[in-house]
Design an enzyme around this catalytic site. Structure first.
Site, PDB file in Angstrom:
ATOM      1  N   ASP A   1       0.363   0.457  -2.580  1.00  0.00           N
ATOM      2  CA  ASP A   1       0.370  -0.576  -3.611  1.00  0.00           C
ATOM      3  C   ASP A   1      -0.928  -0.533  -4.417  1.00  0.00           C
ATOM      4  O   ASP A   1      -0.927  -0.517  -5.657  1.00  0.00           O
ATOM      5  CB  ASP A   1       0.557  -1.940  -2.946  1.00  0.00           C
ATOM      6  CG  ASP A   1       0.808  -3.065  -3.943  1.00  0.00           C
ATOM      7  OD1 ASP A   1       0.990  -2.784  -5.143  1.00  0.00           O
ATOM      8  OD2 ASP A   1       0.812  -4.230  -3.508  1.00  0.00           O
TER       9      ASP A   1
ATOM     10  N   TYR B   1       2.578  -5.992   4.903  1.00  0.00           N
ATOM     11  CA  TYR B   1       3.500  -6.737   4.046  1.00  0.00           C
ATOM     12  C   TYR B   1       4.700  -7.298   4.794  1.00  0.00           C
ATOM     13  O   TYR B   1       5.617  -7.838   4.170  1.00  0.00           O
ATOM     14  CB  TYR B   1       3.970  -5.846   2.898  1.00  0.00           C
ATOM     15  CG  TYR B   1       2.922  -5.611   1.825  1.00  0.00           C
ATOM     16  CD1 TYR B   1       1.590  -5.894   2.042  1.00  0.00           C
ATOM     17  CD2 TYR B   1       3.279  -5.093   0.587  1.00  0.00           C
ATOM     18  CE1 TYR B   1       0.635  -5.671   1.074  1.00  0.00           C
ATOM     19  CE2 TYR B   1       2.331  -4.874  -0.404  1.00  0.00           C
ATOM     20  CZ  TYR B   1       1.007  -5.161  -0.149  1.00  0.00           C
ATOM     21  OH  TYR B   1       0.064  -4.938  -1.122  1.00  0.00           O
TER      22      TYR B   1
ATOM     23  N   ASP C   1      -1.558   1.145  -8.487  1.00  0.00           N
ATOM     24  CA  ASP C   1      -2.111   0.378  -9.608  1.00  0.00           C
ATOM     25  C   ASP C   1      -3.399   1.005 -10.120  1.00  0.00           C
ATOM     26  O   ASP C   1      -3.669   1.004 -11.335  1.00  0.00           O
ATOM     27  CB  ASP C   1      -2.368  -1.071  -9.186  1.00  0.00           C
ATOM     28  CG  ASP C   1      -1.114  -1.922  -9.245  1.00  0.00           C
ATOM     29  OD1 ASP C   1      -0.041  -1.375  -9.567  1.00  0.00           O
ATOM     30  OD2 ASP C   1      -1.192  -3.131  -8.965  1.00  0.00           O
TER      31      ASP C   1
ATOM     32  N   LYS D   1      -5.911   5.546   7.197  1.00  0.00           N
ATOM     33  CA  LYS D   1      -7.234   5.168   7.676  1.00  0.00           C
ATOM     34  C   LYS D   1      -7.230   5.283   9.200  1.00  0.00           C
ATOM     35  O   LYS D   1      -7.641   4.385   9.942  1.00  0.00           O
ATOM     36  CB  LYS D   1      -7.567   3.736   7.231  1.00  0.00           C
ATOM     37  CG  LYS D   1      -9.046   3.352   7.406  1.00  0.00           C
ATOM     38  CD  LYS D   1      -9.978   4.101   6.491  1.00  0.00           C
ATOM     39  CE  LYS D   1     -11.405   3.575   6.615  1.00  0.00           C
ATOM     40  NZ  LYS D   1     -12.378   4.366   5.843  1.00  0.00           N
TER      41      LYS D   1
ATOM     42  N   ASP E   1     -10.047   5.312   1.352  1.00  0.00           N
ATOM     43  CA  ASP E   1     -11.190   5.074   0.477  1.00  0.00           C
ATOM     44  C   ASP E   1     -11.585   6.336  -0.278  1.00  0.00           C
ATOM     45  O   ASP E   1     -11.939   6.290  -1.457  1.00  0.00           O
ATOM     46  CB  ASP E   1     -12.373   4.505   1.268  1.00  0.00           C
ATOM     47  CG  ASP E   1     -12.587   5.184   2.604  1.00  0.00           C
ATOM     48  OD1 ASP E   1     -11.728   5.964   3.042  1.00  0.00           O
ATOM     49  OD2 ASP E   1     -13.627   4.924   3.238  1.00  0.00           O
TER      50      ASP E   1
END
Length: 351
Positions: free
Chosen positions: A239, A136, A243, A182, A215
């Site tokens: 983020d 970002y 959600d 990750k 994941d």
């Protein structure tokens, strides 16, 4: 409501910069502020502009005067912002810019089982997301055939958000922090984030620490969100996961957040500007109300008032009063009227 002189004096020093923004932000924010005024009647309110409409009117989505007001107040309520569906020269997301300018390094997103919201039972999850870097940072390059985005992770920012996550876990009586990464694919960037977080964890031996690949974390969130306590993640993963978690907590209409920094905090309901229902007076104010509760608890250090507001929202929902998105027929204003009626007068004194 009886207050001591010192309490009132402290309250009068509190300021809130209110940025309604676009769409339903202009409906939920004034109603939420109306409820907040019951708790803090001497709170100083400073209104300011930001968003897509502001950009079209002033040529900037975050005017200098708005940024100055936010800095002066320290506390901000940001409603919602519309964004163009196509690239517009000079337009930048005002909420992203505001977070960076105010140094709000951590995004705090709780997911709770709220009555009447369709949420799964037993969820009490806190996601703490690094808010300033990762993909970002917005550094992208393209030659027309190949596009590259910079993923930046620093030890300083990773430690800073980890310290916030573990402090919130400790203060909230939570028992476990799960570090999401990750690092098996990106050992330098995500590995740095993981290692910095584990370094911080060593100072909190009473809090259990584990880690998950992003994941796997997404899968487990979808299967059983109740199994998590605190999730700590870099910007992009946090983020997406927050959600996803909101889907099991009643949806974005009830999803609250707080952007925390050393010098400022931004209460930010997660929903967008919802142009399809804007102007109809039916937008759900729960996310804005619960975002203000986060501001009360974590920025103004008013846990009793925060709990009063949260309980009033829960009681309202439990009594079957809801806006149309949750299957009810209450307007935005009517829902807030009901919350005001359920605020516990015995718990309104400042701590």
């Amino acid at each position: 409501m009886q207050q001591q002189a010192g309490d009132t004096e402290r309250e009068q020093k509190m300021k809130l910069c209110v940025i309604s923004g676009d769409g339903i932000g202009r409906e939920v924010v004034p109603q939420a502020v109306r409820v907040l005024h019951r708790l803090l009647p001497a709170l100083q309110i400073v209104t300011a502009d930001a968003g897509w409409d502001t950009f079209r009117q002033q040529g900037t989505a975050l005017p200098a005067a708005t940024l100055a007001a936010a800095r002066d107040c320290g506390a901000v309520l940001f409603g919602a912002v519309s964004s163009p569906a196509y690239p517009v020269a000079g337009y930048r997301s005002p909420i992203v810019q505001l977070r960076r300018e105010l140094g709000c390094h951590a995004n705090v997103r709780p997911t709770l089982s709220l009555p009447g919201s369709g949420a799964a039972e037993g969820i009490d999850l806190l996601i703490v997301r690094e808010n300033t870097e990762d993909l970002y940072v917005g550094e992208e390059h393209s030659d027309g055939d190949t596009a590259t985005a910079i993923k930046r992770i620093t030890r300083a920012a990773s430690r800073r958000v980890a310290e916030t996550a573990f402090r919130l876990a400790q203060d909230g009586g939570r028992r476990r922090v799960t570090i999401v990464h990750k690092a098996n694919i990106m050992p330098l960037t995500d590995g740095l984030f993981r290692d910095a977080a584990r370094d911080v964890a060593a100072a909190y031996p009473q809090i259990a620490v584990d880690e998950l690949l992003v994941d796997t974390a997404a899968l487990k969130l979808a299967q059983a969100s109740q199994g998590f306590d605190v999730l700590l993640a870099p910007n992009l993963y946090g983020d997406i996961l927050s959600d996803l978690a909101a889907a099991f907590g009643g949806g974005l209409g009830v999803a609250a957040s707080l952007n925390l920094g050393a010098q400022a905090a931004i209460a930010e309901p997660v929903h967008g500007s919802a142009p399809d229902i804007a102007g109809r007076g039916i937008a759900n104010p729960v996310a804005a109300l619960l975002s203000l509760a986060l501001l009360l608890r974590h920025w103004w250090a008013q846990p009793t008032l925060a709990a009063s507001l949260e309980q009033a929202v829960r009681r309202t929902l439990a009594d079957g009063i809801a806006t149309p998105d949750l299957g009810g027929d209450a307007s935005t204003a009517a829902f807030c009227d009901a919350v005001l009626a359920r605020l516990d007068p015995d718990r309104l004194d400042l701590d």
